[in-house]
Design a protein around this motif. Structure first.
Motif, PDB file in Angstrom:
ATOM      1  N   ALA A 195      11.183  -5.589   6.101  1.00  0.00           N
ATOM      2  CA  ALA A 195      12.309  -5.328   7.001  1.00  0.00           C
ATOM      3  C   ALA A 195      12.425  -3.856   7.367  1.00  0.00           C
ATOM      4  O   ALA A 195      13.063  -3.513   8.372  1.00  0.00           O
ATOM      5  CB  ALA A 195      13.612  -5.811   6.353  1.00  0.00           C
ATOM      6  N   ALA A 196      11.798  -2.970   6.563  1.00  0.00           N
ATOM      7  CA  ALA A 196      11.876  -1.532   6.841  1.00  0.00           C
ATOM      8  C   ALA A 196      10.886  -1.084   7.907  1.00  0.00           C
ATOM      9  O   ALA A 196      10.984   0.035   8.414  1.00  0.00           O
ATOM     10  CB  ALA A 196      11.646  -0.739   5.553  1.00  0.00           C
ATOM     11  N   GLY A 206       6.705   6.161  11.215  1.00  0.00           N
ATOM     12  CA  GLY A 206       7.822   5.479  10.569  1.00  0.00           C
ATOM     13  C   GLY A 206       7.563   5.015   9.153  1.00  0.00           C
ATOM     14  O   GLY A 206       8.472   4.519   8.485  1.00  0.00           O
ATOM     15  N   PHE A 207       6.328   5.185   8.670  1.00  0.00           N
ATOM     16  CA  PHE A 207       6.002   4.706   7.324  1.00  0.00           C
ATOM     17  C   PHE A 207       6.810   5.413   6.243  1.00  0.00           C
ATOM     18  O   PHE A 207       7.130   4.826   5.198  1.00  0.00           O
ATOM     19  CB  PHE A 207       4.500   4.878   7.047  1.00  0.00           C
ATOM     20  CG  PHE A 207       4.094   6.304   6.789  1.00  0.00           C
ATOM     21  CD1 PHE A 207       4.066   6.814   5.503  1.00  0.00           C
ATOM     22  CD2 PHE A 207       3.759   7.147   7.841  1.00  0.00           C
ATOM     23  CE1 PHE A 207       3.697   8.126   5.263  1.00  0.00           C
ATOM     24  CE2 PHE A 207       3.392   8.455   7.621  1.00  0.00           C
ATOM     25  CZ  PHE A 207       3.369   8.957   6.323  1.00  0.00           C
ATOM     26  N   GLY A 208       7.120   6.711   6.477  1.00  0.00           N
ATOM     27  CA  GLY A 208       7.825   7.495   5.460  1.00  0.00           C
ATOM     28  C   GLY A 208       9.198   6.945   5.151  1.00  0.00           C
ATOM     29  O   GLY A 208       9.593   6.818   3.986  1.00  0.00           O
ATOM     30  N   GLY A 209       9.940   6.594   6.191  1.00  0.00           N
ATOM     31  CA  GLY A 209      11.259   6.019   5.984  1.00  0.00           C
ATOM     32  C   GLY A 209      11.186   4.701   5.245  1.00  0.00           C
ATOM     33  O   GLY A 209      12.036   4.392   4.395  1.00  0.00           O
ATOM     34  N   ALA A 210      10.152   3.901   5.547  1.00  0.00           N
ATOM     35  CA  ALA A 210       9.979   2.620   4.865  1.00  0.00           C
ATOM     36  C   ALA A 210       9.662   2.825   3.387  1.00  0.00           C
ATOM     37  O   ALA A 210      10.194   2.114   2.519  1.00  0.00           O
ATOM     38  CB  ALA A 210       8.869   1.821   5.542  1.00  0.00           C
ATOM     39  N   MET A 211       8.818   3.791   3.074  1.00  0.00           N
ATOM     40  CA  MET A 211       8.466   4.045   1.679  1.00  0.00           C
ATOM     41  C   MET A 211       9.678   4.502   0.874  1.00  0.00           C
ATOM     42  O   MET A 211       9.838   4.134  -0.296  1.00  0.00           O
ATOM     43  CB  MET A 211       7.356   5.092   1.598  1.00  0.00           C
ATOM     44  CG  MET A 211       6.006   4.594   2.083  1.00  0.00           C
ATOM     45  SD  MET A 211       4.711   5.870   1.982  1.00  0.00           S
ATOM     46  CE  MET A 211       4.580   6.078   0.203  1.00  0.00           C
TER      47      MET A 211
END
Length: 236
Positions: A195-196, A206-211
């Protein structure tokens, strides 16, 4: 205390020690719905996550080690975050759902990084009753320090240096036209919540925010604890 009484006490103690040697898993029963006691209290490190069975607070004492699963002991950070230690690294516990049997973890190494870099694959010991949440998680594959340079591949801008590039893909969606294993120094798979990932097209930014939002693990009852827990007991 006469000799006969002392003999009975010694016999009872020997019997108790014999039982412990044969059945090393401790079982403590409490009324239904009551999963805490003066010996196994619910604990909050400070971030609002309630630590209770099958998790327990791991500190300098040993009594609470019988209040949950052996590998589910959580320490508390100085900032009030519960920490779960797995074979490859330590993780902040951001949420525990006792109804859904899930916990949300965030890799401690990437919390304060403006451009987080996955440094290891997540490894879970086969004897630990934890597993990926197939309905919530998504795996990302990172290729670091690559010499390949193609206009069809969008690199991670914040991880590029000295002409080297890094890339990220959703597992199974790598570019077949490029053998990145041959041109990159390292490959790491990191797990995030599906969902992130709001946009696959913007994955490289955008991977950083998801991690930093973490990932979800499911837990299951230990093989020898199911019957005990069905009777509202605690198994540790």
């Amino acid at each position: 205390m006469n000799f006969t009484t002392m003999l009975h006490l010694h016999l009872h103690l020997l019997f108790f020690l014999l039982v412990l040697s044969i059945f090393p898993t401790a079982v403590v029963s409490y009324p239904a719905g009551n999963l805490s006691s003066p010996y196994c209290p619910t604990y909050d490190c400070g971030n609002g996550v309630q630590i209770r069975y099958p998790f327990w607070r791991l500190d300098n004492t040993t009594s609470t080690q019988f209040c949950g699963y052996r590998d589910f002991g959580l320490t508390c950070s100085d900032s009030g975050e519960p920490i779960l230690t797995l074979p490859t690294d330590s993780y902040y516990v951001k949420n525990i759902s006792y109804d859904n049997y899930t916990l949300t973890l965030v890799d401690i190494d990437i919390v304060d990084q403006p451009c987080p870099r996955a440094r290891h694959n997540l490894s879970i010991n086969a004897n630990v009753p934890l597993s990926y949440s197939s309905s919530k998680d998504l795996n990302l594959t990172f290729y670091f320090n690559c010499t390949s340079n193609s206009s069809s591949l969008e690199s991670i801008e914040c991880l590029g240096f000295s002409g080297m590039r890094s890339y990220v893909f959703i597992v199974g969606e790598e570019m077949e036209d490029f053998d990145l294993l041959e041109t990159c120094e390292e490959k790491v798979v990191a797990t995030v919540m599906e969902a992130a990932i709001t946009s696959v097209e913007n994955l490289s930014s955008g991977f950083g925010g998801a991690m930093k939002k973490g990932f979800v693990l499911d837990w299951r009852s230990l093989r020898d604890c199911g019957e005990c827990e069905a009777r509202d007991g605690l198994c540790g």
